[in-house]
Design a protein around this motif. Structure first.
Motif, PDB file in Angstrom:
ATOM      1  N   TRP A   1       3.250  12.357   3.710  1.00 44.94           N
ATOM      2  CA  TRP A   1       2.066  11.872   4.413  1.00 44.94           C
ATOM      3  C   TRP A   1       1.828  12.675   5.691  1.00 44.94           C
ATOM      4  O   TRP A   1       2.725  12.835   6.507  1.00 44.94           O
TER       5      TRP A   1
ATOM      6  N   VAL B   1       2.356   4.959   0.816  1.00 40.59           N
ATOM      7  CA  VAL B   1       2.445   5.973   1.859  1.00 40.59           C
ATOM      8  C   VAL B   1       3.316   7.081   1.290  1.00 40.59           C
ATOM      9  O   VAL B   1       4.502   6.887   1.058  1.00 40.59           O
ATOM     10  N   GLU B   2       2.732   8.236   1.060  1.00 44.43           N
ATOM     11  CA  GLU B   2       3.459   9.328   0.425  1.00 44.43           C
ATOM     12  C   GLU B   2       4.532   9.898   1.349  1.00 44.43           C
ATOM     13  O   GLU B   2       4.380   9.897   2.575  1.00 44.43           O
TER      14      GLU B   2
ATOM     15  N   PRO C   1       0.833  -1.211   0.000  1.00 43.10           N
ATOM     16  CA  PRO C   1       0.000   0.000   0.000  1.00 43.10           C
ATOM     17  C   PRO C   1       0.864   1.255   0.000  1.00 43.10           C
ATOM     18  O   PRO C   1       1.923   1.287   0.646  1.00 43.10           O
TER      19      PRO C   1
ATOM     20  N   GLU D   1      -5.185   6.875   7.409  1.00 44.30           N
ATOM     21  CA  GLU D   1      -5.382   5.569   6.800  1.00 44.30           C
ATOM     22  C   GLU D   1      -4.181   5.017   6.036  1.00 44.30           C
ATOM     23  O   GLU D   1      -3.894   3.819   6.141  1.00 44.30           O
ATOM     24  N   PRO D   2      -3.443   5.812   5.247  1.00 48.00           N
ATOM     25  CA  PRO D   2      -2.325   5.209   4.496  1.00 48.00           C
ATOM     26  C   PRO D   2      -1.323   4.485   5.387  1.00 48.00           C
ATOM     27  O   PRO D   2      -0.917   3.358   5.087  1.00 48.00           O
TER      28      PRO D   2
ATOM     29  N   TYR E   1      -0.747   0.361   5.628  1.00 42.57           N
ATOM     30  CA  TYR E   1       0.580  -0.203   5.375  1.00 42.57           C
ATOM     31  C   TYR E   1       1.068  -1.004   6.582  1.00 42.57           C
ATOM     32  O   TYR E   1       1.646  -2.094   6.429  1.00 42.57           O
TER      33      TYR E   1
END
Length: 241
Positions: free
Chosen positions: A72, A68-69, A66, A79-80, A84
């Protein structure tokens, strides 16, 4: 066998039943993960863990992980990171950020009396005996904080007075010979005077490559080991001098 100057012990499947981790600790951390992070996001330690998580995600090679910037913002959208972290849990990944967060969650559970660190019956006497003649340390993929909690709040009481050191993935992977060299350097004990006890042959192979003595832990509930690869088998710490 050379008398060890350091007894280095794995946890899961060695000092404690595998069920402690799979049936108690992991489910507890999973249930409390989101609420704990949201409740403690302003704490420096939690923020450091989340920053490390972003760094780890940037180095992730699994295309299915998933996203994750890098920028972030937990306050904007938790949520990200949560997704993850759960993805890492599902795969039992040895993420340092995850292990550190789990340790913090378990700390709350142990201190609330909701968790107890189960150890095998032969463990307390052996720790007491070994600590009179040598150092005793723990090396686990679980964080140092989690290790300390487990042995402080163990089913046999506080066992930390018998332990002189704790090592986790920060010292290196348990399947890498260099990790055991690093532990030898940190403890001031020659590799040939370290006895590493684990239920995982791959870890024992790495320790032996580094020059350590080894014992293969066979406990109730452990996975069968078809080939011990020359490592002496023990079924109780009472078998280790």
């Amino acid at each position: 066998m050379t008398q060890p100057r350091l007894y280095l012990l794995d946890v899961e499947g060695t000092t404690s039943p595998i069920s402690l981790v799979t049936e108690q600790l992991f489910p507890y951390a999973r249930r409390h993960l989101k609420s704990f992070i949201l409740d403690h996001v302003d704490e420096a330690g939690v923020r450091a863990d989340l920053a490390l998580l972003v760094e780890e995600r940037a180095e992730e090679r699994d295309a299915e992980a998933p996203p994750v910037e890098a920028e972030w913002d937990l306050a904007d959208d938790a949520e990200p990171g949560i997704v993850y972290l759960l993805w890492l849990m599902d795969r039992d990944r040895k993420s340092t950020a995850l292990k550190s967060l789990q340790g913090k969650i378990w700390k709350a559970g142990f201190e609330a009396g909701e968790l107890v660190g189960t150890v095998f019956p032969d463990v307390p006497e052996a720790l007491a005996r070994w600590s009179r003649q040598a150092k005793v340390a723990i090396y686990s993929s679980g964080s140092v904080e989690a290790q300390q909690l487990l042995f402080r709040h163990s089913s046999a009481g506080d066992l930390t007075p018998y332990l002189s050191g704790y090592f986790d993935t920060r010292v290196g992977a348990k399947g890498a010979a260099d990790s055991y060299g690093a532990i030898a350097a940190a403890t001031g004990v020659e590799a040939g005077e370290i006895l590493f006890v684990s239920d995982v042959v791959r870890e024992l192979d790495a320790a032996r490559e580094a020059g350590c003595l080894t014992r293969l832990s066979i406990r109730a509930g452990n996975q069968p080991v078809p080939d011990a690869k020359g490592h002496t088998v023990v079924r109780s710490f009472a078998e280790i001098g």
